[in-house]
Scaffold this motif. Structure first.
Motif, PDB file in Angstrom:
ATOM      1  N   LEU A 126       0.710  -1.203  -0.081  1.00 43.25           N
ATOM      2  CA  LEU A 126      -0.045   0.089  -0.409  1.00 43.25           C
ATOM      3  C   LEU A 126       0.906   1.562  -0.297  1.00 43.25           C
ATOM      4  O   LEU A 126      -0.225   2.035  -0.567  1.00 43.25           O
ATOM      5  N   PRO A 127       1.826   1.139   0.601  1.00 36.74           N
ATOM      6  CA  PRO A 127       2.500   2.638   0.404  1.00 36.74           C
ATOM      7  C   PRO A 127       3.492   3.029  -0.923  1.00 36.74           C
ATOM      8  O   PRO A 127       3.723   3.570  -1.075  1.00 36.74           O
ATOM      9  N   TYR A 128       3.269   1.427  -1.452  1.00 39.95           N
ATOM     10  CA  TYR A 128       3.445   2.291  -3.742  1.00 39.95           C
ATOM     11  C   TYR A 128       2.422   2.999  -3.577  1.00 39.95           C
ATOM     12  O   TYR A 128       2.629   3.472  -4.293  1.00 39.95           O
ATOM     13  N   VAL A 129       1.465   1.856  -3.928  1.00 40.58           N
ATOM     14  CA  VAL A 129       0.120   2.854  -3.891  1.00 40.58           C
ATOM     15  C   VAL A 129       0.185   3.718  -4.427  1.00 40.58           C
ATOM     16  O   VAL A 129      -0.235   4.307  -4.589  1.00 40.58           O
ATOM     17  N   HIS A 130      -0.300   4.167  -3.245  1.00 34.63           N
ATOM     18  CA  HIS A 130      -0.300   6.001  -2.539  1.00 34.63           C
ATOM     19  C   HIS A 130       0.804   6.832  -3.246  1.00 34.63           C
ATOM     20  O   HIS A 130       0.126   8.033  -3.382  1.00 34.63           O
ATOM     21  N   LEU A 131       2.287   5.893  -3.074  1.00 32.16           N
ATOM     22  CA  LEU A 131       3.049   6.925  -3.404  1.00 32.16           C
ATOM     23  C   LEU A 131       3.024   6.972  -5.023  1.00 32.16           C
ATOM     24  O   LEU A 131       3.074   8.455  -6.158  1.00 32.16           O
ATOM     25  N   ILE A 132       2.453   6.338  -5.669  1.00 29.77           N
ATOM     26  CA  ILE A 132       2.198   6.577  -7.170  1.00 29.77           C
ATOM     27  C   ILE A 132       0.794   7.343  -7.621  1.00 29.77           C
ATOM     28  O   ILE A 132       1.184   8.088  -8.033  1.00 29.77           O
ATOM     29  N   ARG A 133       0.155   6.880  -6.502  1.00 28.95           N
ATOM     30  CA  ARG A 133      -1.054   8.070  -6.333  1.00 28.95           C
ATOM     31  C   ARG A 133      -1.073   9.685  -6.610  1.00 28.95           C
ATOM     32  O   ARG A 133      -1.225  10.049  -6.765  1.00 28.95           O
ATOM     33  N   SER A 134       0.181  10.115  -5.262  1.00 27.27           N
ATOM     34  CA  SER A 134       0.314  10.680  -4.945  1.00 27.27           C
ATOM     35  C   SER A 134       0.995  11.984  -6.196  1.00 27.27           C
ATOM     36  O   SER A 134       1.134  12.938  -6.128  1.00 27.27           O
ATOM     37  N   LEU A 135       2.043  10.707  -6.794  1.00 28.74           N
ATOM     38  CA  LEU A 135       2.991  11.796  -7.752  1.00 28.74           C
ATOM     39  C   LEU A 135       2.267  11.842  -9.249  1.00 28.74           C
ATOM     40  O   LEU A 135       1.966  12.845  -9.817  1.00 28.74           O
ATOM     41  N   THR A 136       1.072  11.009  -9.296  1.00 27.98           N
ATOM     42  CA  THR A 136      -0.384  10.733  -9.575  1.00 27.98           C
ATOM     43  C   THR A 136      -0.640  12.387  -9.794  1.00 27.98           C
ATOM     44  O   THR A 136      -0.833  12.784 -11.285  1.00 27.98           O
ATOM     45  N   ALA A 137      -1.384  12.289  -8.934  1.00 33.30           N
ATOM     46  CA  ALA A 137      -2.163  14.054  -8.664  1.00 33.30           C
ATOM     47  C   ALA A 137      -1.356  15.110  -8.067  1.00 33.30           C
ATOM     48  O   ALA A 137      -1.498  16.194  -9.253  1.00 33.30           O
ATOM     49  N   ALA A 138      -0.231  14.989  -8.326  1.00 33.29           N
ATOM     50  CA  ALA A 138       0.905  16.115  -8.874  1.00 33.29           C
ATOM     51  C   ALA A 138       0.954  16.391 -10.037  1.00 33.29           C
ATOM     52  O   ALA A 138       0.870  17.341 -10.208  1.00 33.29           O
ATOM     53  N   LEU A 139       0.817  15.068 -11.287  1.00 32.42           N
ATOM     54  CA  LEU A 139       1.259  15.602 -11.952  1.00 32.42           C
ATOM     55  C   LEU A 139       0.127  16.390 -12.780  1.00 32.42           C
ATOM     56  O   LEU A 139      -0.283  17.059 -13.626  1.00 32.42           O
ATOM     57  N   THR A 140      -1.608  15.766 -12.362  1.00 34.18           N
ATOM     58  CA  THR A 140      -2.369  17.114 -12.782  1.00 34.18           C
ATOM     59  C   THR A 140      -2.648  18.105 -12.597  1.00 34.18           C
ATOM     60  O   THR A 140      -3.412  18.721 -13.011  1.00 34.18           O
ATOM     61  N   ARG A 141      -1.848  18.379 -11.143  1.00 36.91           N
ATOM     62  CA  ARG A 141      -1.914  20.232 -11.165  1.00 36.91           C
ATOM     63  C   ARG A 141      -0.717  20.350 -11.670  1.00 36.91           C
ATOM     64  O   ARG A 141      -0.393  21.567 -11.829  1.00 36.91           O
ATOM     65  N   TYR A 142       0.104  19.952 -12.127  1.00 37.69           N
ATOM     66  CA  TYR A 142       1.450  20.380 -13.507  1.00 37.69           C
ATOM     67  C   TYR A 142       0.964  21.110 -14.862  1.00 37.69           C
ATOM     68  O   TYR A 142       0.348  20.523 -14.995  1.00 37.69           O
ATOM     69  N   SER A 143       1.701  22.499 -14.759  1.00 40.21           N
ATOM     70  CA  SER A 143       1.187  23.092 -15.984  1.00 40.21           C
ATOM     71  C   SER A 143       2.448  22.864 -16.889  1.00 40.21           C
ATOM     72  O   SER A 143       3.334  23.939 -16.131  1.00 40.21           O
ATOM     73  N   LEU A 144       2.435  22.890 -18.238  1.00 37.45           N
ATOM     74  CA  LEU A 144       4.219  22.920 -19.097  1.00 37.45           C
ATOM     75  C   LEU A 144       4.402  24.799 -19.031  1.00 37.45           C
ATOM     76  O   LEU A 144       3.575  25.211 -19.729  1.00 37.45           O
ATOM     77  N   GLN A 145       5.398  24.851 -18.857  1.00 35.66           N
ATOM     78  CA  GLN A 145       5.786  26.403 -19.403  1.00 35.66           C
ATOM     79  C   GLN A 145       7.027  26.357 -20.434  1.00 35.66           C
ATOM     80  O   GLN A 145       8.138  25.310 -19.518  1.00 35.66           O
ATOM     81  N   PRO A 146       7.054  26.919 -21.123  1.00 34.11           N
ATOM     82  CA  PRO A 146       8.538  26.840 -22.076  1.00 34.11           C
ATOM     83  C   PRO A 146       9.466  26.918 -21.478  1.00 34.11           C
ATOM     84  O   PRO A 146      10.240  27.605 -20.238  1.00 34.11           O
ATOM     85  N   LEU A 147      10.090  26.038 -22.312  1.00 35.08           N
ATOM     86  CA  LEU A 147      11.745  26.869 -21.715  1.00 35.08           C
ATOM     87  C   LEU A 147      12.306  27.086 -22.734  1.00 35.08           C
ATOM     88  O   LEU A 147      12.265  27.273 -23.871  1.00 35.08           O
ATOM     89  N   GLN A 148      13.763  28.053 -22.501  1.00 36.76           N
ATOM     90  CA  GLN A 148      13.923  29.119 -23.142  1.00 36.76           C
ATOM     91  C   GLN A 148      15.322  28.303 -24.370  1.00 36.76           C
ATOM     92  O   GLN A 148      15.246  29.208 -25.131  1.00 36.76           O
TER      93      GLN A 148
END
Length: 480
Positions: free
Chosen positions: A391-413
């Protein structure tokens, strides 16, 4: 199939403690049976490297025994009983280097006892000297006992020589006050050029051991650093952010390499973290020479539903999970809805109830059957884990996946990412990286799928692409 081999037989033998190991017997294609020990060692080293690109590590024999001829029975079959047990030291192809420090002397003694060999050099590879996973466990336990430290089993796999393990132990002693910080950094492979570094960021499991077969095939002209999440102790999710992870990882990289140009590699979800690390470094005026994304999906559009966690979401998920256990009213037995006040209590209650249940094994098997293929493939040793470890592995994956939903790409220079796509990843759209980052990427295709691309035989193709990208600033790719 190797041009130097005429005939070969591989047996599963017993090491005397009831543990099996593979032993390969072969005759040389040249017909020469009186080669010197140094010649034989070089040949064995070549055969090991040949097999590494063709089969998984556990299929590589622990011993290679050159013979003048394969013994045969009277009716023309291989006389397996006449094949000799491997004797003396193992021919690894590595020149002997004596222990230099107190720690190396102690480790050499433990090495010899665990492997049953007469001499251990500090550059001998544990798994090329007769070691396997069970002996690695014994080695880790004995080192921990003798030296009075806690040596994770993972370290034996990541640092399989006495020289590397000793350095790790000495670093642990010197910098014990910074232990938590350095749980993030793992030296996957030491290079000849100590001024050149390549940073490889974990995927959805938080672990970097998946990179080991890849870096073993790459040239040793740089240090390969894995950036991982430390062991996830709590059996519940927590809020993570790609931006915060990237800022921390950029800081760890700066400790190793204060200034650019940087080479960053990210697999799967780690590609997004690597992208944000590159963006931060560029914003600080640093040069990113290479940003290599391995089978990484770009973050979804900004209007995607953001995943958040709460006591209510965890009660609902835990209740749904337990209600699927056919024939066992676990939900009623747990008293789940009335007694838990935090997310961690919910999942600790689930673990305790299942692991103390008279039908524990049946419940655990049922829960594992509900896991989707991504979870099964992502979590190391999924089938062997208890619920408390799973279960700690499962929740780690859930936490990382959720972080991905909150992230928005910004351009590289300046940096143009290199995206390596597994041939079976038909749904991976390179254009999404361009749309989000308002830039371009170069794409490459490697055989395999999202997971097999890191294992034999497909990892050899991935390594070939990686080597070209690392060596050449202007690699030939398909621009998007």
């Amino acid at each position: 199939r190797h041009e130097a081999v005429q005939e070969a037989v591989v047996l599963a033998r017993d090491d005397g403690d009831g543990q099996p190991y593979l032993c390969a017997y072969y005759t040389a294609a040249s017909g020469e049976s009186d080669a010197s020990l140094s010649q034989q060692a070089s040949e064995v080293s070549e055969l090991r490297n040949y097999l590494k690109a063709a089969v998984p590590d556990y299929m590589i024999p622990s011993y290679f025994v050159p013979l003048a001829a394969i013994p045969m029975t009277g009716n023309g079959k291989v006389d397996r009983k006449a094949l000799p047990a491997p004797q003396g030291h193992v021919l690894t192809g590595t020149p002997y280097a004596a222990p230099r420090s107190e720690v190396e002397v102690v480790l050499a003694g433990i090495w010899q006892d665990v492997l049953g060999i007469s001499r251990a050099g500090i550059d001998d590879h544990f798994f090329e000297s007769g070691g396997h996973s069970l002996k690695a466990m014994a080695l880790s336990d004995e080192i921990s006992r003798v030296l009075g430290i806690s040596l994770p089993l993972q370290e034996v796999f990541l640092r399989p020589t006495i020289r590397e393990l000793a350095a790790c132990i000495e670093l642990h002693r010197v910098r014990e006050d910074q232990h938590d910080k350095h749980q993030h950094l793992v030296l996957l492979k030491k290079g000849k050029d100590q001024n050149r570094h390549i940073f490889m960021i974990h995927g959805g499991s938080g672990d970097v051991t998946v990179y080991v077969p890849l870096v073993n095939l790459l040239q040793d002209n740089a240090n390969y650093w894995g950036i991982q999440l430390p062991t996830w102790e709590q059996p519940s999710p927590k809020r993570l952010s790609i931006e915060e992870l990237a800022a921390s990882y950029a800081g760890y990289m700066a400790e190793i390499q204060p200034h650019g140009p940087y080479i960053i590699v990210g697999m799967s979800l780690g590609g997004t973290i690597g992208y944000e690390v590159a963006r931060l470094l560029e914003a600080r005026g640093q040069q990113v020479e290479r940003l290599i994304l391995i089978d990484s999906h770009a973050p979804a559009a900004a209007d995607t539903a953001v995943v958040e966690f709460s006591l209510e979401t965890e009660l609902e998920l835990a209740g749904d999970l337990l209600s699927r256990m056919d024939g066992v009213d676990v939900l009623t037995e747990t008293g789940l809805m009335g007694s838990c006040r935090t997310m961690e209590e919910v999942w600790n209650h689930v673990i305790q109830t299942v692991e103390q249940h008279e039908r524990r094994d049946e419940l655990l098997a049922g829960i594992k059957l509900l896991a989707d293929e991504d979870i099964r493939q992502t979590i190391p040793q999924f089938d062997q884990l208890s619920l408390g470890k799973l279960l700690p592995y499962v929740h780690l994956i859930r936490s990382l996946t959720a972080a991905l939903t909150r992230y928005s790409l910004q351009p590289l220079q300046h940096c143009t990412p290199d995206l390596i796509i597994a041939s079976a990843s038909a749904d991976l759209e390179a254009a999404r990286w361009c749309a989000g980052g308002r830039g371009h990427v170069r794409t490459y295709s490697a055989e395999g799928d999202h997971y097999s691309i890191f294992t034999a035989p497909y990892v050899a193709g991935l390594a070939a692409i990686m080597q070209e990208l690392i060596q050449n600033k202007e690699a030939a790719g398909q621009p998007v």
